[in-house]
Design an enzyme around this catalytic site. Structure first.
Site, PDB file in Angstrom:
ATOM      1  N   ARG A 234       4.833  -8.072   8.403  1.00 34.46           N
ATOM      2  CA  ARG A 234       5.400  -6.802   7.303  1.00 34.46           C
ATOM      3  C   ARG A 234       6.933  -8.166   6.803  1.00 34.46           C
ATOM      4  O   ARG A 234       7.488  -8.305   7.779  1.00 34.46           O
ATOM      5  CB  ARG A 234       5.887  -6.327   8.148  1.00 34.46           C
ATOM      6  CG  ARG A 234       4.601  -5.282   7.855  1.00 34.46           C
ATOM      7  CD  ARG A 234       4.663  -3.874   6.873  1.00 34.46           C
ATOM      8  NE  ARG A 234       3.317  -3.525   6.764  1.00 34.46           N
ATOM      9  CZ  ARG A 234       2.164  -3.984   6.515  1.00 34.46           C
ATOM     10  NH1 ARG A 234       1.615  -4.842   6.103  1.00 34.46           N
ATOM     11  NH2 ARG A 234       0.826  -3.180   6.762  1.00 34.46           N
ATOM     12  N   GLU A 263       8.715  -6.686  -1.674  1.00 37.58           N
ATOM     13  CA  GLU A 263       6.732  -7.520  -2.599  1.00 37.58           C
ATOM     14  C   GLU A 263       6.496  -6.477  -3.210  1.00 37.58           C
ATOM     15  O   GLU A 263       5.402  -6.512  -4.083  1.00 37.58           O
ATOM     16  CB  GLU A 263       6.048  -8.019  -1.482  1.00 37.58           C
ATOM     17  CG  GLU A 263       5.077  -6.435  -0.840  1.00 37.58           C
ATOM     18  CD  GLU A 263       4.087  -6.970   0.728  1.00 37.58           C
ATOM     19  OE1 GLU A 263       2.861  -6.826   0.778  1.00 37.58           O
ATOM     20  OE2 GLU A 263       4.508  -7.858   1.220  1.00 37.58           O
ATOM     21  N   HIS A 295       0.357 -11.866  -0.254  1.00 35.17           N
ATOM     22  CA  HIS A 295      -0.738 -10.844   0.714  1.00 35.17           C
ATOM     23  C   HIS A 295      -2.354 -10.278   0.569  1.00 35.17           C
ATOM     24  O   HIS A 295      -2.708  -9.854   0.492  1.00 35.17           O
ATOM     25  CB  HIS A 295       0.427  -9.240   0.634  1.00 35.17           C
ATOM     26  CG  HIS A 295       0.492  -8.259   1.877  1.00 35.17           C
ATOM     27  ND1 HIS A 295       1.281  -7.260   1.981  1.00 35.17           N
ATOM     28  CD2 HIS A 295      -0.562  -7.860   2.359  1.00 35.17           C
ATOM     29  CE1 HIS A 295       0.778  -6.890   2.568  1.00 35.17           C
ATOM     30  NE2 HIS A 295      -0.398  -7.046   3.188  1.00 35.17           N
TER      31      HIS A 295
END
Length: 330
Positions: A234, A263, A295
């Site tokens: 994360r 993000e 990601h």
């Protein structure tokens, strides 16, 4: 069930439709993310399906409750973007996909390490331009390096096993120690010892109030000079502005991230024709020793299959009144 699926991309539709033939839910797809301004999209539905960057805060949950939503299902493992206390208060169940393909994320972390170390991304661009020079492409052997792993759940455990295969010394830190990992050579220790002694540190822990900005100015001051930091967990585990300071001082030697603390404004979008109004990520991208991926650690066929299968089964279990194995509670 009639389900509003938010923040969808073509691959979400492809994999969910592929496995929905066994469940026969009514899936309606929306490109928009779920937040307090988009809850009207879920009017007339029984449940919503959300992803990592949807903002399901208290305000959003209140609005979902008002329109009769009974279930929020995350098609991911993390749930730090949901106010669980509010969901419980308004009697909305929360479910997730606790494990899809730990190997997918673990292997991506290794890909970041190898790319940063051996500079294959630079070599690729050079060779395409006819430059076959080896100047400034020197890397280092992973063999016998000390790799620190923070978080040894399913993904962290898979990562540990891979790095042991390279001949690394693997040290770890977690609130729960794995006897299985200890038996194959992983050594547990304090977080301070891990930060001080690791050549490479890889983050595989959840984002909580205790782990937010785990790597800040203080932590960076204690790492081994020139160490590599990898984050596929994360974004907010790392204080980005402090990472930039550490890179400028050359205290941090390499940074590889598949996640970023801001993000939600960037990832999963094509911004190639836009001005990026994020000075921190622009600064990160200017460093030659920083590698950013959007990601994509989870993005394998096997993982997408399992995410779809588990997500749809969560809805079926809820609809049929079966035990909710993947329910998330406070």
């Amino acid at each position: 069930m009639k389900i509003a699926v938010l923040s969808t991309k073509p691959y979400d539709r492809e994999y969910l439709d592929k496995f929905n033939t066994d469940h026969k839910h009514e899936l309606v797809y929306f490109d928009a993310p779920l937040n307090s301004k988009t809850t009207n999209l879920a009017i007339g539905f029984e449940a919503v399906c959300v992803f990592v960057n949807d903002a399901i805060d208290k305000k959003t949950i209140v609005k979902l409750a008002e329109i009769g939503i009974k279930l929020i299902d995350l098609r991911c493992a993390g749930f730090n973007n949901i106010d669980l206390e509010a969901a419980a208060k308004y009697n909305i169940k929360v479910m997730r996909v606790p494990a899809y393909s730990p190997q997918a994320v673990a292997e991506h972390a290794v890909a970041l390490i190898l790319t940063l170390n051996r500079k294959t991304h630079k070599t690729y661009n050079r060779v395409r331009e006819g430059n076959f020079s080896l100047e400034n492409l020197t890397g280092f052997n992973l063999y016998e390096k000390t790799v620190g792993v923070i978080g040894t759940g399913k993904i962290g455990a898979a990562f540990c096993q891979i790095m042991l295969g390279f001949g690394c010394k693997v040290i770890a830190n977690d609130v729960t120690e794995s006897e299985k990992l200890i038996k194959i050579g992983v050594v547990y220790g304090t977080l301070g010892e891990l930060i001080k002694n690791s050549d490479i540190i890889s983050l595989h822990c959840p984002l909580t109030t205790d782990t937010k900005y785990l790597f800040d100015r203080k932590a960076f001051s204690k790492i081994k000079k020139g160490a590599m930091l990898i984050n596929t967990s994360r974004g907010a585990l790392i204080k980005t502005s402090h990472a930039i300071e550490a890179l400028k001082k050359e205290q941090l030697g390499y940074l590889g991230i598949d996640v970023y603390e801001q993000e939600e404004n960037l990832f999963f979008k094509d911004l190639s024709e836009s001005i990026i109004h994020d000075d921190l990520i622009e600064r990160l991208m200017a460093f030659h020793n920083v590698l950013i991926t959007p990601h994509q650690g989870f993005f394998t066929n096997e993982a997408l299959d399992q995410i779809a299968i588990t997500t749809l089964k969560n809805y079926t279990d809820f609809e049929q009144g079966l035990p909710l194995k993947n329910e998330v509670k406070q």
